[in-house]
Design a protein around this motif. Structure first.
Motif, PDB file in Angstrom:
ATOM      1  N   GLN A 119       0.848  -1.196   0.000  1.00 18.02           N
ATOM      2  CA  GLN A 119       0.000   0.000   0.000  1.00 18.02           C
ATOM      3  C   GLN A 119       0.878   1.238   0.000  1.00 18.02           C
ATOM      4  O   GLN A 119       1.799   1.353   0.804  1.00 18.02           O
ATOM      5  CB  GLN A 119      -0.910  -0.019   1.231  1.00 18.02           C
ATOM      6  CG  GLN A 119      -1.909   1.137   1.233  1.00 18.02           C
ATOM      7  CD  GLN A 119      -3.021   0.900   2.242  1.00 18.02           C
ATOM      8  OE1 GLN A 119      -3.740  -0.082   2.153  1.00 18.02           O
ATOM      9  NE2 GLN A 119      -3.126   1.786   3.213  1.00 18.02           N
ATOM     10  N   GLU A 173     -10.822  11.007  -3.341  1.00 14.26           N
ATOM     11  CA  GLU A 173     -10.563  10.114  -4.463  1.00 14.26           C
ATOM     12  C   GLU A 173      -9.533  10.703  -5.434  1.00 14.26           C
ATOM     13  O   GLU A 173      -8.722   9.971  -6.012  1.00 14.26           O
ATOM     14  CB  GLU A 173     -11.881   9.809  -5.208  1.00 14.26           C
ATOM     15  CG  GLU A 173     -11.691   8.778  -6.311  1.00 14.26           C
ATOM     16  CD  GLU A 173     -12.992   8.364  -6.999  1.00 14.26           C
ATOM     17  OE1 GLU A 173     -14.064   8.876  -6.619  1.00 14.26           O
ATOM     18  OE2 GLU A 173     -12.904   7.529  -7.918  1.00 14.26           O
ATOM     19  N   GLU A 219      -8.309   0.435  -4.179  1.00 15.85           N
ATOM     20  CA  GLU A 219      -9.341  -0.358  -3.500  1.00 15.85           C
ATOM     21  C   GLU A 219     -10.143   0.557  -2.585  1.00 15.85           C
ATOM     22  O   GLU A 219      -9.589   1.276  -1.767  1.00 15.85           O
ATOM     23  CB  GLU A 219      -8.693  -1.501  -2.696  1.00 15.85           C
ATOM     24  CG  GLU A 219      -8.158  -2.587  -3.612  1.00 15.85           C
ATOM     25  CD  GLU A 219      -7.551  -3.759  -2.864  1.00 15.85           C
ATOM     26  OE1 GLU A 219      -7.677  -3.815  -1.620  1.00 15.85           O
ATOM     27  OE2 GLU A 219      -6.946  -4.606  -3.536  1.00 15.85           O
ATOM     28  N   ARG A 220     -11.460   0.515  -2.753  1.00 17.64           N
ATOM     29  CA  ARG A 220     -12.339   1.352  -1.934  1.00 17.64           C
ATOM     30  C   ARG A 220     -12.847   0.573  -0.733  1.00 17.64           C
ATOM     31  O   ARG A 220     -13.103  -0.619  -0.823  1.00 17.64           O
ATOM     32  CB  ARG A 220     -13.561   1.780  -2.736  1.00 17.64           C
ATOM     33  CG  ARG A 220     -13.266   2.712  -3.851  1.00 17.64           C
ATOM     34  CD  ARG A 220     -14.565   3.260  -4.431  1.00 17.64           C
ATOM     35  NE  ARG A 220     -14.296   3.998  -5.656  1.00 17.64           N
ATOM     36  CZ  ARG A 220     -14.209   3.432  -6.852  1.00 17.64           C
ATOM     37  NH1 ARG A 220     -14.393   2.131  -6.975  1.00 17.64           N
ATOM     38  NH2 ARG A 220     -13.951   4.163  -7.896  1.00 17.64           N
ATOM     39  N   GLY A 221     -12.992   1.257   0.392  1.00 14.15           N
ATOM     40  CA  GLY A 221     -13.570   0.596   1.560  1.00 14.15           C
ATOM     41  C   GLY A 221     -13.460   1.475   2.784  1.00 14.15           C
ATOM     42  O   GLY A 221     -12.467   2.202   2.942  1.00 14.15           O
ATOM     43  N   ASP A 222     -14.458   1.458   3.642  1.00 16.75           N
ATOM     44  CA  ASP A 222     -14.479   2.236   4.882  1.00 16.75           C
ATOM     45  C   ASP A 222     -14.232   3.726   4.639  1.00 16.75           C
ATOM     46  O   ASP A 222     -13.610   4.395   5.458  1.00 16.75           O
ATOM     47  CB  ASP A 222     -13.427   1.736   5.889  1.00 16.75           C
ATOM     48  CG  ASP A 222     -13.508   0.246   6.106  1.00 16.75           C
ATOM     49  OD1 ASP A 222     -14.633  -0.275   6.100  1.00 16.75           O
ATOM     50  OD2 ASP A 222     -12.447  -0.396   6.259  1.00 16.75           O
ATOM     51  N   TYR A 256      -9.818   5.520  -0.098  1.00 14.92           N
ATOM     52  CA  TYR A 256      -9.326   5.053  -1.385  1.00 14.92           C
ATOM     53  C   TYR A 256      -7.878   4.630  -1.167  1.00 14.92           C
ATOM     54  O   TYR A 256      -7.027   5.463  -0.893  1.00 14.92           O
ATOM     55  CB  TYR A 256      -9.418   6.154  -2.444  1.00 14.92           C
ATOM     56  CG  TYR A 256     -10.850   6.569  -2.715  1.00 14.92           C
ATOM     57  CD1 TYR A 256     -11.571   5.969  -3.743  1.00 14.92           C
ATOM     58  CD2 TYR A 256     -11.478   7.540  -1.929  1.00 14.92           C
ATOM     59  CE1 TYR A 256     -12.887   6.326  -3.983  1.00 14.92           C
ATOM     60  CE2 TYR A 256     -12.797   7.902  -2.164  1.00 14.92           C
ATOM     61  CZ  TYR A 256     -13.501   7.291  -3.184  1.00 14.92           C
ATOM     62  OH  TYR A 256     -14.800   7.647  -3.413  1.00 14.92           O
ATOM     63  N   ARG A 257      -7.653   3.326  -1.212  1.00 17.25           N
ATOM     64  CA  ARG A 257      -6.309   2.815  -0.916  1.00 17.25           C
ATOM     65  C   ARG A 257      -5.583   2.486  -2.223  1.00 17.25           C
ATOM     66  O   ARG A 257      -6.104   1.742  -3.046  1.00 17.25           O
ATOM     67  CB  ARG A 257      -6.402   1.560  -0.038  1.00 17.25           C
ATOM     68  CG  ARG A 257      -6.991   1.857   1.327  1.00 17.25           C
ATOM     69  CD  ARG A 257      -7.060   0.608   2.195  1.00 17.25           C
ATOM     70  NE  ARG A 257      -7.516   0.944   3.540  1.00 17.25           N
ATOM     71  CZ  ARG A 257      -8.798   1.104   3.890  1.00 17.25           C
ATOM     72  NH1 ARG A 257      -9.751   0.915   3.000  1.00 17.25           N
ATOM     73  NH2 ARG A 257      -9.114   1.437   5.125  1.00 17.25           N
TER      74      ARG A 257
END
Ligand SMILES: [Zn+2]
Length: 253
Positions: free
Chosen positions: A189, A196, A216-219, A222-223
């Motif tokens: 990462q 975004e 990767e999207r989540g919580d 934007y990772r």
């Protein structure tokens, strides 16, 4: 990434397993395993064997072989026996407990064998069996009919290829619906952003340097992540490249 299966022909060598009218379980087990293996391989599954010849192994050794090879599944092939001859017939699969992918696989194998003509006696939990208890991966022991049942032996001999195909199909159809992999994957990462646009900018920057980058999207984050590796060593090598390029990184699973 291919899944791997270790096929175990039950018993072997000085341990014949069940015996009935000169027929020895260990021979049926080995013949069947050697017929199942190529079908799995033709379907992109990596196949290993506990034995391919008539050698003796303790159940501990069989489990240890699977653990050392770190296969994804362990399938032990047996034939059943009943105290009285020609009283019971049918297939039965054994698992450590009635949960998870091993239970699904066992049910699928039984259902496939039922289409060949066997009675489906169901899936049973056998937490004390060494090859189910000591293996670290999902494990199924299939009892392919009773060795002291003339009905099952006739079925076994007359439909040998179809039986191998049925067991392979039960394994394949279970694996086909799994996510890409059961095992841990590693990525590097490079950033995690609420915004975004920041993530997109970093992604573009890394893409220009030919890093295999994705978002990767989540919580709500934007990772920005690079690579998708089977081993932490591969991820570490990628991390070094990114660090040399001046990025702050962390390896994630
Ligand atoms: Zn057996």
């Amino acid at each position: 990434m291919a899944y791997s299966v270790m096929l175990d022909a039950g018993h072997g060598g000085v341990n014949p397993g069940a015996v009935y009218e000169g027929r020895q379980e260990k021979d049926d087990n080995l013949a069947l395993v050697l017929a199942i293996g190529p079908i799995l391989e033709n379907n992109g599954i990596e196949v290993l064997y506990t034995r391919t010849t008539d050698v003796y192994q303790t159940p501990f050794q069989k489990a240890q072989l699977a653990n050392e090879a770190a296969v994804d599944f362990f399938i032990s092939i047996h034939r059943n026996s009943f105290p009285e001859d020609n009283v019971v017939s049918g297939v039965e699969s054994l698992v450590y407990d009635l949960s998870g992918v091993k239970y699904e696989m066992a049910k699928n194998i039984n259902a496939q064998l039922e289409t060949v003509g066997f009675v489906d006696l169901g899936v049973k939990a056998r937490p004390n069996l060494i090859v189910l208890r000591r293996t670290r991966m999902p494990a199924v022991l299939v009892e392919v009919g009773f060795l002291n049942s003339d009905t099952d032996n006739q079925l076994f001999d007359a439909n040998f290829d179809a039986i191998a195909r049925a067991i392979a199909d039960g394994i394949i159809e279970t694996i086909d619906v799994l996510p890409d992999t059961l095992e841990t994957r590693y990525s590097v990462q490079v950033g995690a952003f609420r915004n975004e646009n920041y993530a997109r900018n970093l992604q573009e920057e890394l893409m220009e340097m030919d890093f295999p980058v994705r978002i990767e999207r989540g919580d709500g984050f934007y990772r920005v992540r690079v690579g998708d590796f089977r081993t932490i060593d591969e991820a570490s090598r990628m991390e070094q490249r990114l660090k040399r390029a001046g990025y702050q990184t962390v390896i994630v699973t």
